[in-house]
Every structure is written in C-alpha cells, then in structure tokens.
Write an enzyme that holds these catalytic residues in place. Structure first.
Site, PDB file in Angstrom:
ATOM      1  N   CYS A   8       0.872  -1.174   0.000  1.00 48.43           N
ATOM      2  CA  CYS A   8       0.000   0.000   0.000  1.00 48.43           C
ATOM      3  C   CYS A   8       0.910   1.224   0.000  1.00 48.43           C
ATOM      4  CB  CYS A   8      -0.982  -0.018   1.174  1.00 48.43           C
ATOM      5  SG  CYS A   8      -0.268   0.206   2.811  1.00 48.43           S
ATOM      6  N   ARG A  14      -3.611  -0.467   5.302  1.00 47.14           N
ATOM      7  CA  ARG A  14      -4.146  -1.519   4.447  1.00 47.14           C
ATOM      8  C   ARG A  14      -3.256  -2.746   4.331  1.00 47.14           C
ATOM      9  NH1 ARG A  14      -5.262   2.256  -0.609  1.00 47.14           N
ATOM     10  NH2 ARG A  14      -3.342   3.131   0.232  1.00 47.14           N
ATOM     11  N   ASP A 113      -8.355   4.133   0.791  1.00 49.27           N
ATOM     12  CA  ASP A 113      -7.294   4.468   1.743  1.00 49.27           C
ATOM     13  C   ASP A 113      -7.942   5.112   2.975  1.00 49.27           C
ATOM     14  OD1 ASP A 113      -5.052   5.174   3.161  1.00 49.27           O
ATOM     15  OD2 ASP A 113      -4.145   6.350   1.554  1.00 49.27           O
TER      16      ASP A 113
END
Length: 145
Positions: A8, A14, A113
C-alpha cells in the site's frame, strides 16, 4: 512455499491488514508487506489495529517498511491496493511485470485508503481487503504445492 508481498502507500493501514488476513487464510504462505511511501518505523494505525483486533487478528507489532528492490525480487506474487500502486511498482521494478496485481482485481476495485479518516473508512477498507484475499486465496493456494 509461496512468498506474497502486500503493498500500500504508508504501510500502516491496508497492507498490514491484508498481510494478517492472508496469513490467517493460508498459514503456509510467507506474507510480508511494504509501502510505496512508507511511514518507516511507525506502528500500524491505531484504528487499523482496533478493526483487525475485532476480527481476531493482532497487527499491533507491525512496523512500517519501505518497498525496495529486495522485497520485489523476493516475492513470487505482489498484491497492491490500487491500480496506481500496481503501475508504480512495475514502472520502478520492470522485472516485476507479470507478478504484480491489484488485490481488488477480481472485483475491479481499488481498496479505499482509510488513513486519517473515520472508522467507517477503516471498516470499508477491511471489507474490501477481506474480499480481495478471499478472491485470491484459491489461486495462491495452488502455488503452494
């Protein structure tokens, strides 16, 4: 044993969650994570830790690391959270072409995100990552013969 790299941006929200989910789904697979713009040395985001804990996973020991040549070279499969990250990895490491995919590829989605956003964003990201891991699980399992 298959080596999978989750990628990520900051490597605090994440990809640590994706790593934990894939490790739980396929305990014989070696899973690591890194960030394209990692917040190097930081622990996982407190909300990511909390959401993961509520789903039976502990990512509190995670420390962010920056994506590097060694990571990319050592991975047999690289799963990014977004199409932009996938393109960046291939542009930076052309030898990785063919082993970099988006975790949400099956559903044609980028993983939201959640960094510096409300809990709902973390829950959405978790659900998207969980779906992505579920979609990739069988394909990865076939590589671990």
């Amino acid at each position: 044993m298959t080596r999978v790299l989750m990628v990520c941006e900051g490597n605090i929200c994440r990809s640590p969650v994706a790593r934990a989910l894939l490790e739980r789904a396929l305990p014989l697979v070696s899973v690591s994570s890194a960030g394209t713009r990692a917040l190097v040395g930081r622990h996982a985001d407190p909300m990511a830790i909390q959401v993961a804990r509520e789903h039976g996973m502990d990512i509190s020991g995670h420390v962010a690391t920056a994506l590097n040549h060694k990571h990319v070279l050592g991975a047999e499969l690289i799963l990014s959270m977004t199409q932009t990250q996938q393109a960046l990895i291939v542009a930076t490491y052309p030898f990785a072409r063919g082993k970099v995919f988006r975790i949400g590829a099956y559903d044609r989605v980028d993983i939201v995100d959640p960094y510096q956003r409300h809990r709902a964003a973390f829950e959405l990201a978790f659900a998207q990552i969980e779906q992505g891991v579920s979609n990739w699980r069988d394909a990865i399992a076939k590589l671990t013969v």
